[in-house]
Write a protein that holds these residues in place. Structure first.
Motif, short mmCIF file in Angstrom:
data_model
loop_
_atom_site.label_atom_id
_atom_site.label_comp_id
_atom_site.label_asym_id
_atom_site.label_seq_id
_atom_site.Cartn_x
_atom_site.Cartn_y
_atom_site.Cartn_z
N MET A 1 0.89 -1.25 0.14
CA MET A 1 -0.05 0.01 -0.13
C MET A 1 0.72 1.17 -0.09
N ASN A 2 0.56 2.22 -0.99
CA ASN A 2 1.61 3.55 -1.26
C ASN A 2 0.68 4.45 -0.48
N VAL A 3 1.17 5.43 0.14
CA VAL A 3 0.34 6.65 0.84
C VAL A 3 1.41 7.79 0.07
N ALA A 4 0.69 8.37 -1.16
CA ALA A 4 1.55 9.46 -1.79
C ALA A 4 1.86 10.57 -0.85
N ALA A 5 1.15 11.13 0.02
CA ALA A 5 1.48 12.35 0.85
C ALA A 5 2.51 11.71 2.21
N GLY A 6 2.31 10.41 2.43
CA GLY A 6 2.94 9.92 3.72
C GLY A 6 1.96 9.71 4.98
N PHE A 7 2.27 9.15 5.87
CA PHE A 7 1.63 8.88 7.02
C PHE A 7 2.49 8.88 8.45
N THR A 8 1.93 9.49 9.41
CA THR A 8 2.62 9.48 10.66
C THR A 8 2.16 8.84 11.89
N GLY A 9 2.91 8.72 12.77
CA GLY A 9 2.51 8.14 14.01
C GLY A 9 1.97 6.74 14.30
N GLU A 10 1.22 6.35 13.69
CA GLU A 10 0.93 4.95 13.79
C GLU A 10 -0.15 4.25 12.44
N LEU A 11 0.00 2.84 12.53
CA LEU A 11 -0.89 2.27 11.50
C LEU A 11 -1.71 1.14 12.30
N SER A 12 -3.05 1.15 12.09
CA SER A 12 -3.71 0.05 12.73
C SER A 12 -4.55 -0.81 11.62
N PHE A 13 -5.17 -1.93 12.06
CA PHE A 13 -5.70 -2.67 10.83
C PHE A 13 -6.24 -3.90 11.84
N ASP B 1 -8.80 -5.74 7.00
CA ASP B 1 -9.88 -4.90 6.78
C ASP B 1 -9.29 -3.57 7.67
N ASN B 2 -10.31 -2.46 7.37
CA ASN B 2 -10.08 -1.10 8.21
C ASN B 2 -8.76 -0.76 8.34
N ILE B 3 -7.85 -0.61 7.35
CA ILE B 3 -6.56 -0.19 7.65
C ILE B 3 -6.88 1.14 7.82
N THR B 4 -6.17 1.84 9.05
CA THR B 4 -6.23 3.32 9.43
C THR B 4 -4.76 4.02 9.46
N VAL B 5 -4.70 4.83 8.80
CA VAL B 5 -3.41 5.96 8.84
C VAL B 5 -3.74 7.38 9.21
N ASN B 6 -2.79 7.99 9.44
CA ASN B 6 -2.77 9.37 9.77
C ASN B 6 -2.02 10.22 8.56
N THR B 7 -3.00 10.53 7.49
CA THR B 7 -2.26 11.00 6.21
C THR B 7 -1.81 12.48 6.50
N VAL B 8 -0.71 12.73 6.01
CA VAL B 8 -0.05 14.10 5.93
C VAL B 8 -0.85 15.08 4.92
N SER B 9 -1.01 16.27 5.61
CA SER B 9 -1.93 17.31 4.77
C SER B 9 -0.81 18.40 4.53
N ALA B 10 -0.48 18.90 3.45
CA ALA B 10 0.40 19.96 3.08
C ALA B 10 -0.57 21.21 3.52
N VAL B 11 -1.70 21.34 3.62
CA VAL B 11 -2.41 22.54 4.06
C VAL B 11 -3.36 22.25 5.22
N PRO B 12 -2.91 23.36 6.25
CA PRO B 12 -3.61 23.17 7.43
C PRO B 12 -5.11 23.33 7.40
N GLU B 13 -5.91 22.91 8.57
CA GLU B 13 -7.32 22.87 8.46
C GLU B 13 -7.66 24.24 8.19
N PRO B 14 -8.94 24.52 7.55
CA PRO B 14 -9.57 25.92 7.70
C PRO B 14 -9.95 26.75 8.87
N ALA B 15 -10.15 25.40 9.65
CA ALA B 15 -10.67 26.24 11.22
C ALA B 15 -9.41 26.68 11.77
N THR B 16 -8.37 26.40 11.62
CA THR B 16 -6.91 26.84 12.03
C THR B 16 -6.67 28.38 11.61
N PHE B 17 -6.85 28.36 10.46
CA PHE B 17 -6.62 29.52 9.82
C PHE B 17 -7.68 30.64 10.47
#
Length: 208
Positions: free
Chosen positions: A88-100, A172-188
């Motif tokens: 499984m490839n995650v283009a943006a990358g993921f951090t912290g943990e992997l669960s499945f 089943d139910n593979i969970t990752v914390n995908t990296v986002s290059a843009v902060p959430e709108p609520a933060t801005f």
């Protein structure tokens, strides 16, 4: 340095830092049974999450010849690691943990490994061997009727995961914390609100 200038510099730093992550769960629902998951989660038929699988990652749904599995977290469709390597490839990358969730028919033959690079390359960031559990507890209503959840923590940013691939495990139910290059709108939004408030205070101070 004024408070307004400090907050402005913080806003610039926030905009430049791609340290935000979104939790993404791949449940394989909607993917075509007995076909490769492939680019389904890369905008082809499914959501565009920038996640892709090698051809050996087969979607599997029960049919009139089954059941092939039962009691999975999402019981419509799962992933079967049909052959090595199953990546499984995650283009943006993921951090912290992997669960499945997994169901395995043999002990320690399937190993799940997290890699820093795409396609199972780069530094090995974490690994776990799967235990035999497919019919744990005496369940007999399918070949894969017992499921367990694994959470694997790691340091750094990963781009791919190898899911064994010797034909003895379903996932089943593979969970990752995908990296986002843009902060959430609520933060801005909160930052802009703070800047506006400080501007009003500064103007009032100048007039008094």
């Amino acid at each position: 340095m004024t408070l307004i200038r400090k907050l402005g510099l913080a806003a610039l730093a926030l905009a430049a830092a791609p340290a935000f992550a979104a939790t993404t769960t791949i449940d394989f629902e909607g993917a075509t049974s007995f076909a490769s998951v492939g680019d389904y989660y890369n905008g082809v038929a499914g959501p565009n999450w920038g996640i892709s699988f090698t051809d050996s990652a087969l979607a599997l749904s029960n049919d009139e010849l089954g059941p092939y599995f039962s009691h999975a977290p999402t019981n419509g469709t799962v992933m079967f690691a049909a052959d090595a390597p199953t990546i499984m490839n995650v283009a943006a990358g993921f951090t912290g943990e992997l669960s499945f969730w997994y169901s395995a028919q043999a002990s320690e033959l399937d190993v799940v490994t997290i890699y820093g690079g795409a396609n199972g390359t780069g530094a090995e960031l974490g690994s776990v061997s799967l235990s035999k559990n497919a019919q744990l507890g005496g369940c007999t209503d399918s070949g894969f009727c017992s499921w367990q959840r694994i959470t694997l923590s790691f340091t750094g940013t990963a781009q791919s995961v190898s899911f064994g691939g010797v034909g003895n495990a379903a996932f089943d139910n593979i969970t990752v914390n995908t990296v986002s290059a843009v902060p959430e709108p609520a933060t801005f939004g909160m930052l802009a609100f703070g800047l506006a408030g400080l501007t009003v205070v500064a103007r009032r101070q100048r007039r008094s």
